[in-house]
Write an enzyme that holds these catalytic residues in place. Structure first.
Site, PDB file in Angstrom:
ATOM      1  N   GLY A   1       9.574  34.935  32.368  1.00  0.00           N
ATOM      2  CA  GLY A   1       9.888  35.319  33.731  1.00  0.00           C
ATOM      3  C   GLY A   1      11.346  35.033  34.068  1.00  0.00           C
ATOM      4  N   CYS A   2      11.833  35.673  35.124  1.00  0.00           N
ATOM      5  CA  CYS A   2      13.252  35.545  35.484  1.00  0.00           C
ATOM      6  C   CYS A   2      13.585  34.161  36.025  1.00  0.00           C
ATOM      7  CB  CYS A   2      13.648  36.635  36.466  1.00  0.00           C
ATOM      8  SG  CYS A   2      12.560  36.803  37.897  1.00  0.00           S
ATOM      9  N   PHE A   3      12.809  33.672  36.988  1.00  0.00           N
ATOM     10  CA  PHE A   3      13.038  32.314  37.473  1.00  0.00           C
ATOM     11  C   PHE A   3      12.787  31.306  36.349  1.00  0.00           C
ATOM     12  CE2 PHE A   3      12.758  33.001  42.276  1.00  0.00           C
ATOM     13  CZ  PHE A   3      13.998  32.423  42.520  1.00  0.00           C
ATOM     14  N   ALA A   4      11.753  31.543  35.553  1.00  0.00           N
ATOM     15  CA  ALA A   4      11.443  30.628  34.454  1.00  0.00           C
ATOM     16  C   ALA A   4      12.610  30.515  33.480  1.00  0.00           C
ATOM     17  CB  ALA A   4      10.186  31.093  33.723  1.00  0.00           C
TER      18      ALA A   4
ATOM     19  N   THR B   1      15.793  31.032  34.011  1.00  0.00           N
ATOM     20  CA  THR B   1      16.945  30.378  34.626  1.00  0.00           C
ATOM     21  C   THR B   1      16.726  28.884  34.777  1.00  0.00           C
ATOM     22  OG1 THR B   1      17.166  32.443  35.888  1.00  0.00           O
ATOM     23  CG2 THR B   1      18.599  30.631  36.516  1.00  0.00           C
TER      24      THR B   1
END
Length: 329
Positions: A138-141, A143
């Site tokens: 995932g994108c937040f994951a 980062t």
């Protein structure tokens, strides 16, 4: 080496559009089909209008087995359903951009199928090299994990308080109240406070290094931002090590990882938008460490990282097709 023959299913959304753009310009890739039942028969450029005159490929209703790799760009919950309803040859590699196979306890289509390897190259590059199936993070994951993994490897993570802001493309292409321009403009809102869906995969990755770091020790507050793309995260915790020691730790950890950069200058979002980079900066005041990390949610947080994983899986240069200039101005 022959070009990698590639198919995409679910190619009409933001991540599908970014993936198509990258692959059309990738020297080792040949895009064979893009499936979308709702757009079948239309030119790709009729939906992704920036592709005007770049390709004459049309969206297809069906998939072809004459490929080496299949990208799944369908919605969360749809990838598993698609693979159960469509018999994909075991010789075809799969990269899934949904969240369906990221968690190790549920990372197989069936007991007889190969598992999906969690596709964060900075954590699992060796496993990705030989994988048949990869679950894109995932994108937040991505980062948050890249900001914390060096500390986890040393067992230095303590209670972590993380705040992150993401652009409107992180919500996908479908319209809802909080994705309209009139709502997003000049506006910020916290959402899914302390219960964001990426927390499970983040803790899974951190636990590979620091097993005693429990899920109750990472406190994450995500924000909706008034911009279209990009993620900026700040994670803070108490730590005794001095800043120069920590900066060296991060630089050593990410040596050999071409897309994760440790900067000693302040990080800002425009450095990473339209790139496959994650840029990290550390700041320390007394015993408090703050780790800033920034990515483009559609590239390093989705389609760019998916192509990075493809490059690794097929033994070509990891940066091939991914050397983009940031939207700096």
């Amino acid at each position: 080496m022959k070009k990698i023959r590639i198919g995409i299913t679910g190619g009409a959304g933001y991540t599908g559009g970014e993936l198509i753009r990258i692959l059309l310009n990738h020297p080792e890739a040949e895009l064979v089909f893009v499936q979308s039942k709702s757009h079948a028969g239309q030119l790709l450029s009729a939906v992704h209008q920036d592709l005007a005159e770049d390709t004459d490929i049309e969206f297809s209703e069906n998939i072809s087995s004459d490929i080496h790799l299949l990208y799944l760009c369908v919605g969360h919950g749809e990838a598993r359903k698609f693979l159960m309803e469509n018999k994909i040859s075991p010789d075809i590699r799969i990269i899934d951009l949904s969240q369906d196979f990221r968690i190790e306890s549920d990372n197989r289509i069936s007991a007889s199928e190969k598992p999906f390897i969690y596709g964060l190259p900075e954590l699992n590059r060796d496993a990705i090299r030989t994988a048949m199936h990869v679950a894109n993070p995932g994108c937040f994951a991505t980062t948050i994990e890249l900001g914390l993994l060096p500390l986890a490897k040393q067992g230095w993570l303590t209670e972590v308080y993380t705040t992150g802001i993401t652009g409107s493309t992180g919500a996908g292409q479908g319209l809802n109240t909080t994705s309209h321009f009139s709502w997003r403009a000049n506006n910020i809102q916290a959402y899914k406070t302390l219960v964001h869906q990426h927390l499970v995969e983040i803790n899974q990755s951190l636990n590979k290094y620091q097993k005693e770091f429990g899920s109750d020790k990472l406190h994450f507050v995500p924000w909706r931002g008034d911009f279209t793309r990009g993620i900026f995260v700040s994670s803070q915790m108490k730590i005794s090590q001095e800043l120069p020691v920590l900066v060296k730790l991060y630089k050593d950890f990410y040596a050999g990882h071409p897309f994760t950069v440790v900067s000693e200058l302040p990080v800002f979002l425009k450095q990473v938008v339209n790139t496959n980079k994650c840029i990290i900066q550390l700041e320390k005041h007394e015993d408090m460490l703050v780790v800033h990390s920034a990515t483009d949610n559609l590239l390093k947080g989705a389609s760019g990282q998916a192509v990075q994983n493809m490059n690794i899986m097929f033994g070509i240069n990891e940066t091939e097709g991914l050397k983009f200039k940031a939207n700096y101005f």
